[in-house]
Scaffold this motif. Sequence first.
Motif, mmCIF file in Angstrom:
data_model
loop_
_atom_site.group_PDB
_atom_site.id
_atom_site.type_symbol
_atom_site.label_atom_id
_atom_site.label_comp_id
_atom_site.label_asym_id
_atom_site.label_seq_id
_atom_site.Cartn_x
_atom_site.Cartn_y
_atom_site.Cartn_z
ATOM 1 N N LEU A 24 -10.251 -9.809 6.837
ATOM 2 C CA LEU A 24 -10.833 -8.507 6.552
ATOM 3 C C LEU A 24 -11.233 -8.353 5.093
ATOM 4 O O LEU A 24 -11.752 -7.330 4.691
ATOM 5 C CB LEU A 24 -9.828 -7.400 6.914
ATOM 6 N N HIS A 25 -10.927 -9.302 4.270
ATOM 7 C CA HIS A 25 -11.208 -9.176 2.849
ATOM 8 C C HIS A 25 -12.620 -9.679 2.571
ATOM 9 O O HIS A 25 -12.929 -10.849 2.758
ATOM 10 C CB HIS A 25 -10.176 -9.981 2.053
ATOM 11 N N GLN A 386 -3.001 -5.481 2.410
ATOM 12 C CA GLN A 386 -4.400 -5.493 2.001
ATOM 13 C C GLN A 386 -5.195 -4.396 2.703
ATOM 14 O O GLN A 386 -6.004 -3.700 2.088
ATOM 15 C CB GLN A 386 -5.022 -6.857 2.303
ATOM 16 N N LEU A 387 -4.947 -4.244 3.991
ATOM 17 C CA LEU A 387 -5.632 -3.198 4.748
ATOM 18 C C LEU A 387 -5.263 -1.818 4.223
ATOM 19 O O LEU A 387 -6.118 -0.937 4.077
ATOM 20 C CB LEU A 387 -5.269 -3.311 6.229
ATOM 21 N N VAL A 388 -3.970 -1.619 3.950
ATOM 22 C CA VAL A 388 -3.518 -0.330 3.434
ATOM 23 C C VAL A 388 -4.217 -0.024 2.114
ATOM 24 O O VAL A 388 -4.706 1.098 1.893
ATOM 25 C CB VAL A 388 -1.987 -0.328 3.253
ATOM 26 N N ILE A 424 5.723 -1.289 5.246
ATOM 27 C CA ILE A 424 5.061 -2.069 6.284
ATOM 28 C C ILE A 424 6.044 -2.984 7.004
ATOM 29 O O ILE A 424 6.780 -3.740 6.359
ATOM 30 C CB ILE A 424 3.923 -2.914 5.672
ATOM 31 N N GLY A 425 6.066 -2.871 8.325
ATOM 32 C CA GLY A 425 6.790 -3.821 9.154
ATOM 33 C C GLY A 425 8.241 -3.504 9.391
ATOM 34 O O GLY A 425 8.677 -3.259 10.515
ATOM 35 N N TYR A 426 9.023 -3.483 8.315
ATOM 36 C CA TYR A 426 10.474 -3.379 8.453
ATOM 37 C C TYR A 426 11.080 -3.057 7.085
ATOM 38 O O TYR A 426 10.417 -3.204 6.042
ATOM 39 C CB TYR A 426 11.054 -4.681 8.992
ATOM 40 N N GLY A 515 -7.045 0.112 10.847
ATOM 41 C CA GLY A 515 -7.540 0.801 9.656
ATOM 42 C C GLY A 515 -7.534 2.308 9.831
ATOM 43 O O GLY A 515 -7.146 3.054 8.923
ATOM 44 N N ALA A 516 -7.942 2.774 11.012
ATOM 45 C CA ALA A 516 -7.933 4.215 11.277
ATOM 46 C C ALA A 516 -6.511 4.744 11.399
ATOM 47 O O ALA A 516 -6.240 5.897 11.043
ATOM 48 C CB ALA A 516 -8.729 4.511 12.547
#
Length: 686
Positions: A24-25, A386-388, A424-426, A515-516
């Motif tokens: 996505l980058h 990265q998305l965040v 993120i994640g945990y 992303g949304a």
Amino acid sequence: MSASALKPLVLATAFALAASQSPLHAAQPKAAPAPVYDVGELDPSVSACQDFNAYANGKWIAANPIPADRTRWGAFDQLREQSLEAQHKLVDAADAGADKAAAGSIQQKIGWLYRSGMDETAIDKAGFDPIKPDLAAIAKLDDSADIVAWLGQAFAKGEGQGFRFGSGSDFRDASRQIAFAGQGGLGLPTPDYYTQDEHKDIRAAYVAHIARLFELTGVRAAEAAKKADGILAFETRLAQASLSRVELRDPKNQYHFMTIDEANKVTPHFDWAAFFKAIDVPAGDGFSLSQPKFFAQLDAMLADVPAAQWRDYLAFHAIDDASEYLSKPFQDENFAFYGQTLNGQPEQRARWKRVLEAVNGGMGQALGQLYVKEHFPPEAKARAQQLVDNVRNALKARIEGLEWMSDETKARALEKWSTFLPKIGYPDKWRGWDGLAIVPDDYFANVRAANAFNERYELAKIGTPTDRYEWHMTPQTVNAYYSSGTNTINFPAAILQPPFFYADGDDAINYGGIGAVIGHEAGHGFDDKGSQFDGAGNNVNWWTKADRERFEERTARLAAQFDGYVPLAGHPDNHVNGKLTMGENIGDLGGLSFAYDALQAAEGDKPDPMIDGLSRDQRFFLSWARVWRGNIRDKAQLVLLNTDPHAPAKFRAIGAPSNMPAFAEAFQCKAGDPMVRPDDQRVQIW
């Protein structure tokens, strides 16, 4: 945010690839994206501009009926089922190795907790013996002093009744944890169920349910019916003093800080100093008696309701709360009312799913440690970050470009934006489980032990600094959330996979999905409720008066839009409540807009790949709609219209896109099409 295929092990590999390829980058080269959207699911007989949900999801919904053990079925539910299957393997393995596992390890405790829940023979043999001591103690309560003492003892063990009590960030000083006491004590979904004529059949069924539970403990039918009538009357008084779900959205109705002496003036028959002593928590300088009107009524009932009626109320809820962990007749009665009558679910879930729910309730974060180790490698966490960052940057640009907001308020909004903490994640640090005693052969005792252990964990926070890094969802939960008290956005591991995120999918699919979701949670920081808290988590006003008025004018139009949605053809009066769903609708509209901007920034001037004949923007919006595909039983939908702050899924699929000119352009929609809101009705907030 709420909502609800590949094998989990395959997903773990896919995430590892995502971390190395960073598909996505925009700055990094990548191979041609894989076709992760099935265009065969689209219904060409329906125009995207007329009904985008039917166009994107209608064929799938028709081909995927709701399973008999569920009240709804869709993309979230499929992913939750996948998570359950992964967890099932983990608890089976823990059970198989529990006897040889290290003493006191989470593997042993999870294994024994699950094993004891699957031992139906022992559970049925015990009948309701496990709660006989509670019922005997309740039977000895002679007056209000006895009742108050009992309530303190019950809350100390995590078995409280009559109201809610726990810890949370102080609205005035979010850096510290204080105690919150709030309205509760009802067996039906909302206060309206006790007073409105449309719910009279549910009330009658509830009374019958109460009587049947008493009969299962040996009470004669006539006496059980009398007790049930008294309990309904008791709860109706509580309901009449309770705030509605919409009223509870207002922070002013969630927080009333008082000293012990001030609280005792509201409840002269309920000594809060004695209560804090009973639960072994220091009262400090005070706590939030969050809904004073409710507690004034509860206190009046301590004075004027006969002790016998209090005993019946407390005994019923002791039975009802325990029924899922008792013998089969109690389990079946629990399902008959809450599953079938209230929500229209035809069949009870498999035993292992019900026991797994108890494992998650008692030791969910511990199970999460095992889940993460198998299904969410560290590389995935870095990839999601990265998305965040990309979506957060799009939100920042949106704030900076707002025409309706003054520079003064923008500066405050950007200050709040800068303090967002994504998780993120945990958890970075797992909580400990030392002191929780679990045995291999007593399910009810194990559930009670876990309740008491977790209650102690929560109560111990009172008077301590707020930990922004603490999680309130388990990693295996398919969901995400925003916390106004800590200004954090939180994305459990289980949601970071298809159909939200594909390691080898194109940007449009991923930004329209996860992303949304990221944008949605960030948007909660600026919704009707979140916007009343600053970046530190304090309930303070950071708006100019004129900006707040402009904001509320926009949110009112969004409420009107959702008020107009009617989910069930046979129930024209049961429409979506635009005020109840306001926060989630703002989150959707903002989140989808931020994600769209982030997609454009990521793609830059690169040519549109036109995958499977669909443009980049079309795939973005289709990915969003696919997340919300699903169906729900009518009874369950009616309950959710009264209780759920989320709009029905099919309206989430169309609501936000219909306000975005980019959607109309992507699908060549024209003014007047249902998916194009008129200019005077179109909403853009952030």
